[in-house]
Scaffold this motif. Structure first.
Motif, PDB file in Angstrom:
ATOM      1  N   PRO A   1       5.442   8.806  -3.224  1.00 13.39           N
ATOM      2  CA  PRO A   1       4.945   7.583  -3.860  1.00 13.39           C
ATOM      3  C   PRO A   1       3.562   7.203  -3.364  1.00 13.39           C
ATOM      4  O   PRO A   1       3.202   7.473  -2.214  1.00 13.39           O
ATOM      5  CB  PRO A   1       5.983   6.530  -3.455  1.00 13.39           C
ATOM      6  CG  PRO A   1       6.640   7.072  -2.229  1.00 13.39           C
ATOM      7  CD  PRO A   1       6.630   8.560  -2.384  1.00 13.39           C
ATOM      8  N   VAL A   2       2.800   6.581  -4.241  1.00  8.81           N
ATOM      9  CA  VAL A   2       1.462   6.082  -3.924  1.00  8.81           C
ATOM     10  C   VAL A   2       1.418   4.601  -4.249  1.00  8.81           C
ATOM     11  O   VAL A   2       1.702   4.196  -5.387  1.00  8.81           O
ATOM     12  CB  VAL A   2       0.368   6.820  -4.721  1.00  8.81           C
ATOM     13  CG1 VAL A   2      -1.011   6.247  -4.378  1.00  8.81           C
ATOM     14  CG2 VAL A   2       0.409   8.312  -4.444  1.00  8.81           C
ATOM     15  N   CYS A   3       1.067   3.786  -3.268  1.00  6.44           N
ATOM     16  CA  CYS A   3       0.958   2.341  -3.456  1.00  6.44           C
ATOM     17  C   CYS A   3      -0.506   1.933  -3.515  1.00  6.44           C
ATOM     18  O   CYS A   3      -1.352   2.510  -2.833  1.00  6.44           O
ATOM     19  CB  CYS A   3       1.643   1.602  -2.304  1.00  6.44           C
ATOM     20  SG  CYS A   3       3.410   1.954  -2.137  1.00  6.44           S
ATOM     21  N   LEU A   4      -0.791   0.938  -4.327  1.00  5.68           N
ATOM     22  CA  LEU A   4      -2.137   0.409  -4.469  1.00  5.68           C
ATOM     23  C   LEU A   4      -2.183  -0.990  -3.881  1.00  5.68           C
ATOM     24  O   LEU A   4      -1.357  -1.841  -4.245  1.00  5.68           O
ATOM     25  CB  LEU A   4      -2.542   0.348  -5.943  1.00  5.68           C
ATOM     26  CG  LEU A   4      -2.455   1.651  -6.736  1.00  5.68           C
ATOM     27  CD1 LEU A   4      -2.852   1.413  -8.189  1.00  5.68           C
ATOM     28  CD2 LEU A   4      -3.324   2.730  -6.111  1.00  5.68           C
ATOM     29  N   THR A   5      -3.120  -1.225  -2.972  1.00  2.00           N
ATOM     30  CA  THR A   5      -3.282  -2.561  -2.403  1.00  2.00           C
ATOM     31  C   THR A   5      -4.748  -2.961  -2.461  1.00  2.00           C
ATOM     32  O   THR A   5      -5.629  -2.135  -2.679  1.00  2.00           O
ATOM     33  CB  THR A   5      -2.792  -2.627  -0.943  1.00  2.00           C
ATOM     34  OG1 THR A   5      -3.575  -1.732  -0.139  1.00  2.00           O
ATOM     35  CG2 THR A   5      -1.328  -2.251  -0.832  1.00  2.00           C
ATOM     36  N   GLY A   6      -4.992  -4.249  -2.238  1.00  4.47           N
ATOM     37  CA  GLY A   6      -6.340  -4.786  -2.351  1.00  4.47           C
ATOM     38  C   GLY A   6      -6.555  -5.373  -3.734  1.00  4.47           C
ATOM     39  O   GLY A   6      -5.843  -5.040  -4.695  1.00  4.47           O
ATOM     40  N   GLY A   7      -7.554  -6.227  -3.854  1.00  3.94           N
ATOM     41  CA  GLY A   7      -7.778  -6.910  -5.122  1.00  3.94           C
ATOM     42  C   GLY A   7      -8.225  -6.014  -6.251  1.00  3.94           C
ATOM     43  O   GLY A   7      -7.984  -6.317  -7.428  1.00  3.94           O
ATOM     44  N   LEU A   8      -8.869  -4.890  -5.937  1.00  5.79           N
ATOM     45  CA  LEU A   8      -9.413  -4.030  -6.986  1.00  5.79           C
ATOM     46  C   LEU A   8      -8.492  -2.880  -7.368  1.00  5.79           C
ATOM     47  O   LEU A   8      -8.442  -2.476  -8.528  1.00  5.79           O
ATOM     48  CB  LEU A   8     -10.766  -3.463  -6.543  1.00  5.79           C
ATOM     49  CG  LEU A   8     -11.568  -2.718  -7.620  1.00  5.79           C
ATOM     50  CD1 LEU A   8     -12.008  -3.676  -8.726  1.00  5.79           C
ATOM     51  CD2 LEU A   8     -12.774  -2.026  -7.008  1.00  5.79           C
ATOM     52  N   ALA A   9      -7.772  -2.317  -6.411  1.00  5.04           N
ATOM     53  CA  ALA A   9      -7.006  -1.088  -6.642  1.00  5.04           C
ATOM     54  C   ALA A   9      -6.097  -1.148  -7.870  1.00  5.04           C
ATOM     55  O   ALA A   9      -6.077  -0.197  -8.663  1.00  5.04           O
ATOM     56  CB  ALA A   9      -6.206  -0.730  -5.389  1.00  5.04           C
ATOM     57  N   PRO A  10      -5.305  -2.224  -8.083  1.00  2.00           N
ATOM     58  CA  PRO A  10      -4.432  -2.232  -9.261  1.00  2.00           C
ATOM     59  C   PRO A  10      -5.196  -2.123 -10.579  1.00  2.00           C
ATOM     60  O   PRO A  10      -4.681  -1.564 -11.557  1.00  2.00           O
ATOM     61  CB  PRO A  10      -3.709  -3.581  -9.152  1.00  2.00           C
ATOM     62  CG  PRO A  10      -3.751  -3.903  -7.692  1.00  2.00           C
ATOM     63  CD  PRO A  10      -5.083  -3.399  -7.223  1.00  2.00           C
ATOM     64  N   HIS A  11      -6.431  -2.621 -10.617  1.00  2.00           N
ATOM     65  CA  HIS A  11      -7.223  -2.548 -11.843  1.00  2.00           C
ATOM     66  C   HIS A  11      -7.736  -1.137 -12.108  1.00  2.00           C
ATOM     67  O   HIS A  11      -8.167  -0.824 -13.222  1.00  2.00           O
ATOM     68  CB  HIS A  11      -8.399  -3.522 -11.764  1.00  2.00           C
ATOM     69  CG  HIS A  11      -7.976  -4.953 -11.599  1.00  2.00           C
ATOM     70  ND1 HIS A  11      -7.403  -5.679 -12.620  1.00  2.00           N
ATOM     71  CD2 HIS A  11      -8.011  -5.780 -10.516  1.00  2.00           C
ATOM     72  CE1 HIS A  11      -7.119  -6.898 -12.188  1.00  2.00           C
ATOM     73  NE2 HIS A  11      -7.468  -6.977 -10.916  1.00  2.00           N
ATOM     74  N   LEU A  12      -7.700  -0.287 -11.078  1.00  2.00           N
ATOM     75  CA  LEU A  12      -8.128   1.100 -11.235  1.00  2.00           C
ATOM     76  C   LEU A  12      -6.973   2.020 -11.627  1.00  2.00           C
ATOM     77  O   LEU A  12      -7.196   3.188 -11.934  1.00  2.00           O
ATOM     78  CB  LEU A  12      -8.754   1.600  -9.923  1.00  2.00           C
ATOM     79  CG  LEU A  12     -10.118   1.008  -9.581  1.00  2.00           C
ATOM     80  CD1 LEU A  12     -10.470   1.289  -8.115  1.00  2.00           C
ATOM     81  CD2 LEU A  12     -11.192   1.572 -10.494  1.00  2.00           C
TER      82      LEU A  12
END
Length: 292
Positions: free
Chosen positions: A243-254
């Motif tokens: 699994p790969v998790c996205l954190t930070g304000g920008l990552a989910p938008h990428l």
């Protein structure tokens, strides 16, 4: 009023845009949020924000400063380097039991807990982590001057650099380059902004850049960022199926732009970096008890 028999811990997640503080026990959780606390950008400004947060946290918990100082505290701070920052930081914090690290371990702990997997963190700054059999490996997180590739600050800074390339005729003008040029009043205005801007200032441009993902300049930057993301995860030992998790304000938008192997393995983070900081604070509290 806090009962210290309730195993309270203090955790701080200090990032380039905001700083989150939590006072936590098995029975309760008290949180506050203040401004930027990036020790690389400005350690004294970071200390000021953290102390504002500590005062607010003490107020919400109905604690005297001396009582708060007794709570085991873990700090996860963007850009923290022990050799450079530890002495100045400890001098500026009115606490007695402190452990300080950069913000990567807390983010990985918060996202994965004890599970194997990977983390792409992209906010004002960026870094990458992989956990296999509880072994943690990291790369990135070197700050906006020489690193943070694919971060919000990188997107803003890189887009403005391409505006200047377009002014020189090295690339074609696009809708995005024209908009950014007009916003700052031309090349001179861009340089004036860049000479004083902090990472968060550059990062404020990132949402606009991503919102115009069909613009050639935006497309170019997105492609560079997501290729860098995959390269870093593979280097750290990630493989398809983890699994790969996205954190930070920008990552989910990428997320829609990520390479297919990563996109197919995206997983929701178990928790936020502040949750990871709380978990590490609890481990630190056990160490303090043993030492006592």
């Amino acid at each position: 009023m806090i009962d210290f028999a309730d195993q309270w811990v203090l955790a701080v997640d200090g990032g380039g845009t905001r700083c989150r503080l939590a006072l936590s026990s098995p029975a309760a959780d008290i949180r506050v949020e203040v401004g930027s606390a990036n020790v690389t950008t400005d350690i004294y400004a970071a200390l000021s924000e953290i102390n504002v947060g500590l005062k607010a946290l003490a107020g919400k918990a109905d604690l005297a400063p001396d009582d708060l100082a007794r709570v085991p505290a873990y700090f996860a701070l963007a850009g923290f380097q022990a050799n450079r920052d530890r002495g100045r930081f400890l001098e500026g914090i009115p606490l007695k039991r402190i452990k300080v690290e950069d913000d990567r371990p807390a983010a990985l702990q918060g996202a994965l807990g004890v599970l194997d997997g990977a983390l792409i963190h992209s906010g004002t700054g960026s870094f990458f982590g992989v956990q296999v059999d509880t072994r943690k490996r990291f790369c990135g997180g070197w700050g906006a001057v020489l690193g943070d590739f694919g971060s919000a600050a990188w997107f803003g800074k890189s887009a403005l650099a391409l505006v200047l390339d377009a002014e020189d005729g090295l690339i074609e003008q696009t809708v995005l380059t024209e908009k950014l040029k007009d916003r700052y009043g031309g090349a001179a205005g861009i340089l004036a902004f860049a000479n004083t801007a902090r990472p968060a200032g550059f990062g404020a441009l990132a949402p606009e850049i991503l919102s115009q993902s069909d613009d050639p300049v935006s497309e170019r930057l997105i492609d560079q960022a997501v290729a860098h993301f995959e390269e870093n995860l593979l280097h750290l030992g990630w493989s398809a199926g983890m699994p790969v998790c996205l954190t930070g304000g920008l990552a989910p938008h990428l997320a829609p732009f990520l390479t297919e192997p990563i996109r197919k393995n995206l997983s929701s983070a178990a928790g936020a970096p502040i949750d990871g900081a709380i978990a590490i604070a609890r481990e630190f509290a056990k160490e303090v008890q043993v030492a006592c």
